[in-house]
Scaffold this motif. Structure first.
Motif, PDB file in Angstrom:
ATOM      1  N   ILE A 203       0.808  -1.224   0.000  1.00 30.02           N
ATOM      2  CA  ILE A 203       0.000   0.000   0.000  1.00 30.02           C
ATOM      3  C   ILE A 203       0.840   1.272   0.000  1.00 30.02           C
ATOM      4  CG2 ILE A 203      -1.671   1.310   1.410  1.00 30.02           C
ATOM      5  CD1 ILE A 203      -2.924  -1.343   2.167  1.00 30.02           C
ATOM      6  N   PHE A 204       2.059   1.220   0.538  1.00 33.69           N
ATOM      7  CA  PHE A 204       2.904   2.412   0.614  1.00 33.69           C
ATOM      8  C   PHE A 204       3.031   3.159  -0.717  1.00 33.69           C
ATOM      9  CE2 PHE A 204       5.339   0.510   4.433  1.00 33.69           C
ATOM     10  CZ  PHE A 204       4.436   1.094   5.317  1.00 33.69           C
ATOM     11  N   PRO A 205       3.141   2.461  -1.869  1.00 36.72           N
ATOM     12  CA  PRO A 205       3.282   3.212  -3.133  1.00 36.72           C
ATOM     13  C   PRO A 205       2.102   4.114  -3.479  1.00 36.72           C
ATOM     14  CG  PRO A 205       3.962   0.927  -3.420  1.00 36.72           C
ATOM     15  CD  PRO A 205       3.336   1.013  -2.075  1.00 36.72           C
ATOM     16  N   TYR A 206       0.956   3.933  -2.824  1.00 35.82           N
ATOM     17  CA  TYR A 206      -0.206   4.772  -3.109  1.00 35.82           C
ATOM     18  C   TYR A 206      -0.172   6.108  -2.370  1.00 35.82           C
ATOM     19  CZ  TYR A 206      -2.367   0.577  -5.109  1.00 35.82           C
ATOM     20  OH  TYR A 206      -2.637  -0.526  -5.868  1.00 35.82           O
ATOM     21  N   VAL A 207       0.733   6.260  -1.409  1.00 43.08           N
ATOM     22  CA  VAL A 207       0.786   7.490  -0.612  1.00 43.08           C
ATOM     23  C   VAL A 207       1.444   8.587  -1.436  1.00 43.08           C
ATOM     24  CG1 VAL A 207       1.571   8.543   1.547  1.00 43.08           C
ATOM     25  CG2 VAL A 207       0.942   6.120   1.497  1.00 43.08           C
ATOM     26  N   LYS A 208       0.763   9.722  -1.579  1.00 42.73           N
ATOM     27  CA  LYS A 208       1.303  10.786  -2.420  1.00 42.73           C
ATOM     28  C   LYS A 208       2.367  11.617  -1.711  1.00 42.73           C
ATOM     29  CE  LYS A 208      -2.832  13.574  -1.414  1.00 42.73           C
ATOM     30  NZ  LYS A 208      -4.034  14.178  -1.996  1.00 42.73           N
ATOM     31  N   GLU A 209       2.324  11.672  -0.368  1.00 43.99           N
ATOM     32  CA  GLU A 209       3.332  12.414   0.409  1.00 43.99           C
ATOM     33  C   GLU A 209       4.394  11.430   0.913  1.00 43.99           C
ATOM     34  OE1 GLU A 209       0.594  15.584   2.695  1.00 43.99           O
ATOM     35  OE2 GLU A 209      -0.208  13.554   2.574  1.00 43.99           O
ATOM     36  N   ARG A 210       5.296  11.068   0.026  1.00 48.04           N
ATOM     37  CA  ARG A 210       6.234   9.990   0.326  1.00 48.04           C
ATOM     38  C   ARG A 210       7.158  10.299   1.494  1.00 48.04           C
ATOM     39  NH1 ARG A 210       8.025   8.116  -5.818  1.00 48.04           N
ATOM     40  NH2 ARG A 210       6.032   7.111  -6.335  1.00 48.04           N
ATOM     41  N   GLU A 211       7.482  11.572   1.663  1.00 46.82           N
ATOM     42  CA  GLU A 211       8.402  11.938   2.742  1.00 46.82           C
ATOM     43  C   GLU A 211       7.756  11.775   4.117  1.00 46.82           C
ATOM     44  OE1 GLU A 211       5.921  15.484   1.822  1.00 46.82           O
ATOM     45  OE2 GLU A 211       6.994  13.979   0.632  1.00 46.82           O
ATOM     46  N   LYS A 212       6.441  11.592   4.163  1.00 51.41           N
ATOM     47  CA  LYS A 212       5.740  11.460   5.442  1.00 51.41           C
ATOM     48  C   LYS A 212       5.412  10.014   5.808  1.00 51.41           C
ATOM     49  CE  LYS A 212       3.516  16.020   5.264  1.00 51.41           C
ATOM     50  NZ  LYS A 212       2.210  16.740   5.295  1.00 51.41           N
ATOM     51  N   VAL A 213       5.753   9.075   4.945  1.00 55.39           N
ATOM     52  CA  VAL A 213       5.377   7.678   5.186  1.00 55.39           C
ATOM     53  C   VAL A 213       6.006   7.147   6.469  1.00 55.39           C
ATOM     54  CG1 VAL A 213       5.659   5.308   4.343  1.00 55.39           C
ATOM     55  CG2 VAL A 213       4.892   7.106   2.788  1.00 55.39           C
ATOM     56  N   LYS A 214       7.305   7.385   6.647  1.00 50.44           N
ATOM     57  CA  LYS A 214       7.991   6.846   7.837  1.00 50.44           C
ATOM     58  C   LYS A 214       7.414   7.424   9.122  1.00 50.44           C
ATOM     59  CE  LYS A 214      12.231   8.157   8.864  1.00 50.44           C
ATOM     60  NZ  LYS A 214      13.719   8.247   8.863  1.00 50.44           N
ATOM     61  N   ARG A 215       7.306   8.735   9.193  1.00 47.56           N
ATOM     62  CA  ARG A 215       6.801   9.377  10.412  1.00 47.56           C
ATOM     63  C   ARG A 215       5.361   8.969  10.695  1.00 47.56           C
ATOM     64  NH1 ARG A 215       6.843  15.769  10.283  1.00 47.56           N
ATOM     65  NH2 ARG A 215       5.221  15.324   8.752  1.00 47.56           N
ATOM     66  N   THR A 216       4.545   8.924   9.646  1.00 52.09           N
ATOM     67  CA  THR A 216       3.141   8.551   9.819  1.00 52.09           C
ATOM     68  C   THR A 216       3.008   7.126  10.323  1.00 52.09           C
ATOM     69  OG1 THR A 216       2.486  10.048   8.033  1.00 52.09           O
ATOM     70  CG2 THR A 216       0.927   8.318   8.639  1.00 52.09           C
ATOM     71  N   GLY A 217       3.773   6.213   9.727  1.00 50.17           N
ATOM     72  CA  GLY A 217       3.715   4.812  10.137  1.00 50.17           C
ATOM     73  C   GLY A 217       4.139   4.607  11.575  1.00 50.17           C
ATOM     74  N   LEU A 218       5.214   5.282  11.985  1.00 48.54           N
ATOM     75  CA  LEU A 218       5.706   5.138  13.359  1.00 48.54           C
ATOM     76  C   LEU A 218       4.713   5.713  14.370  1.00 48.54           C
ATOM     77  CD1 LEU A 218       9.498   5.970  12.865  1.00 48.54           C
ATOM     78  CD2 LEU A 218       8.469   3.729  13.269  1.00 48.54           C
ATOM     79  N   TRP A 219       4.124   6.856  14.048  1.00 52.14           N
ATOM     80  CA  TRP A 219       3.137   7.443  14.941  1.00 52.14           C
ATOM     81  C   TRP A 219       1.916   6.534  15.092  1.00 52.14           C
ATOM     82  CZ3 TRP A 219       2.899  10.994  18.540  1.00 52.14           C
ATOM     83  CH2 TRP A 219       3.846  12.034  18.565  1.00 52.14           C
ATOM     84  N   ALA A 220       1.443   6.001  13.972  1.00 51.80           N
ATOM     85  CA  ALA A 220       0.262   5.130  14.013  1.00 51.80           C
ATOM     86  C   ALA A 220       0.542   3.852  14.797  1.00 51.80           C
ATOM     87  CB  ALA A 220      -0.191   4.793  12.595  1.00 51.80           C
ATOM     88  N   MET A 221       1.700   3.242  14.568  1.00 54.16           N
ATOM     89  CA  MET A 221       2.047   2.026  15.295  1.00 54.16           C
ATOM     90  C   MET A 221       2.250   2.313  16.779  1.00 54.16           C
ATOM     91  SD  MET A 221       4.573  -0.091  12.750  1.00 54.16           S
ATOM     92  CE  MET A 221       4.591  -1.510  13.841  1.00 54.16           C
ATOM     93  N   GLY A 222       2.865   3.469  17.091  1.00 52.57           N
ATOM     94  CA  GLY A 222       3.076   3.843  18.487  1.00 52.57           C
ATOM     95  C   GLY A 222       1.771   4.041  19.225  1.00 52.57           C
ATOM     96  N   MET A 223       0.837   4.740  18.592  1.00 57.38           N
ATOM     97  CA  MET A 223      -0.459   4.972  19.229  1.00 57.38           C
ATOM     98  C   MET A 223      -1.239   3.680  19.400  1.00 57.38           C
ATOM     99  SD  MET A 223      -2.010   8.598  17.882  1.00 57.38           S
ATOM    100  CE  MET A 223      -3.401   8.350  18.975  1.00 57.38           C
ATOM    101  N   SER A 224      -1.201   2.822  18.392  1.00 60.81           N
ATOM    102  CA  SER A 224      -1.932   1.553  18.502  1.00 60.81           C
ATOM    103  C   SER A 224      -1.319   0.674  19.587  1.00 60.81           C
ATOM    104  CB  SER A 224      -1.936   0.817  17.157  1.00 60.81           C
ATOM    105  OG  SER A 224      -0.621   0.481  16.755  1.00 60.81           O
TER     106      SER A 224
END
Length: 365
Positions: A203-224
């Motif tokens: 799914i990562f290739p569908y994200v248009k803001e590629r520079e935010k993928v790492k930060r977004t993923g870590l925040w989401a995993m941390g919160m979960s």
């Protein structure tokens, strides 16, 4: 690939709801006893490591999903074989989630309804959603995210008001040392739910803001991870260690203990809504990546056409996977986690990242 894009915020809601998904509904890290919450946090740290592996592969091939770049890395024959294994894995997990969802609803809400009927109704909605594509799933996750947040906040508030939380049930901390907690974290909780993030390599290739993928993923995993740790601690605090460890659905038992002002009680609807939101989103993701993986592998021009036949496969697989719920749980713990999850979530991605590093190093030279 489907010509679709999603925002970083949509990726955040997808990952958060995906990680919570079915993990909220069932017991996690119970082998760690009253330290289950600590095992959840440790496995979250391990999940970060897995995320960096998947993200590292994405950085090398930002425009390709997992089933495509394995063929670039391993060659046509071996790569297609491994891509096919991942498609089968996604289908199998989707069937597992559907079976778990059906068993849950039969147990707590519809005891006289066959599991097959519930699964048919649920898979019809999922098939339609997957047919519409990843953008529809992403937009749906934004709405469901708000609902999940309201349910979690109000649920914790009601538990506190009702006075059912007893912190002393969490003591003694680390009674048997750190070893059992670490063992539980890396033998069980790491793979479910954090290792299942392998689906997002599609799914990562569908994200248009590629520079935010790492930060977004870590925040989401941390919160979960924090939410799962809080839920594990809350279940033990409310039910006590013995009941929380042996309850089929511990969160449901915790919710049923809520009683406010003598009339606000039996809030089973909370649990059913958790199940509907989490089951829908997680099953949609696994179903979608299975469809896209199969379309890449077999060069299907219109991937949406595979939604209906693969829906039938997942439905039949959900019924054939186990004859009853205890057998399903035993199969998952004894077979799936050690022999399927571990290689496909951890070992193979690590090897792929090493191969990608070496191949791109040669190109640079």
């Amino acid at each position: 690939m489907e010509k679709a894009k999603m925002s970083a915020y949509q990726l955040f809601t997808l990952i958060l709801l995906f990680e919570l998904g079915t993990a909220l509904l069932f017991s996690i890290a119970t082998d760690a006893k009253q330290d289950a919450w600590l095992a959840a946090l440790i496995s979250m740290a391990g999940g970060f490591c897995l995320f960096f592996i998947y993200y590292g592969l994405y950085r090398y091939y930002p425009d390709l999903p997992l089933t495509e770049y394995v063929q670039r890395l391993l060659g046509s024959i071996l790569g297609k074989g491994l891509a096919f294994c991942y498609v089968l894995y996604f289908v199998y997990i989707a069937a597992d989630i559907l079976r778990a969802f059906g068993e849950l609803l039969v147990t707590i809400a519809y005891p006289d309804t066959p599991v097959f009927i519930i699964n048919v109704l649920f898979i019809l909605v999922i098939v339609y959603t997957v047919y519409k594509g990843i953008e529809v799933i992403a937009r749906t996750s934004e709405v469901l995210f708000v609902g999940m947040c309201l349910l979690l906040l109000s649920g914790f508030l009601l538990m506190m008001i009702s006075g059912t939380i007893h912190i002393e049930n969490l003591k003694p901390i680390l009674e048997e040392g750190l070893s059992p907690v670490i063992k539980t974290a890396f033998n069980r909780t790491l793979y479910f739910p954090f290792g299942e993030m392998i689906a997002f390599a599609m799914i990562f290739p569908y994200v248009k803001e590629r520079e935010k993928v790492k930060r977004t993923g870590l925040w989401a995993m941390g919160m979960s991870g924090l939410i799962l740790a809080l839920v594990a601690a809350g279940n033990i605090s409310v039910l006590g260690l013995d009941l929380a460890s042996h309850a089929q659905f511990p969160l449901l038992a915790s919710i049923q203990s809520i009683e406010v002002a003598g009339f606000l009680e039996r809030l089973d609807i909370y649990y059913i809504l958790f199940a509907m939101i989490g089951g829908f989103l997680k099953l949609s993701i696994f179903f979608y990546v299975a469809v896209m993986g199969a379309s890449h592998l077999f060069q299907v021009k219109h991937p949406s056409r595979l939604a209906y036949p693969m829906g039938i496969v997942i439905l039949l697989g959900s019924i054939a996977s186990a004859s009853n719920y205890p057998e399903y749980i035993q199969q998952w713990r004894v077979v799936v986690q050690p022999y399927i999850d571990r290689p496909l979530q951890v070992i193979i991605p690590v090897l792929l990242l090493i191969v990608a590093f070496l191949k791109n190093k040669k190109k640079a030279v």
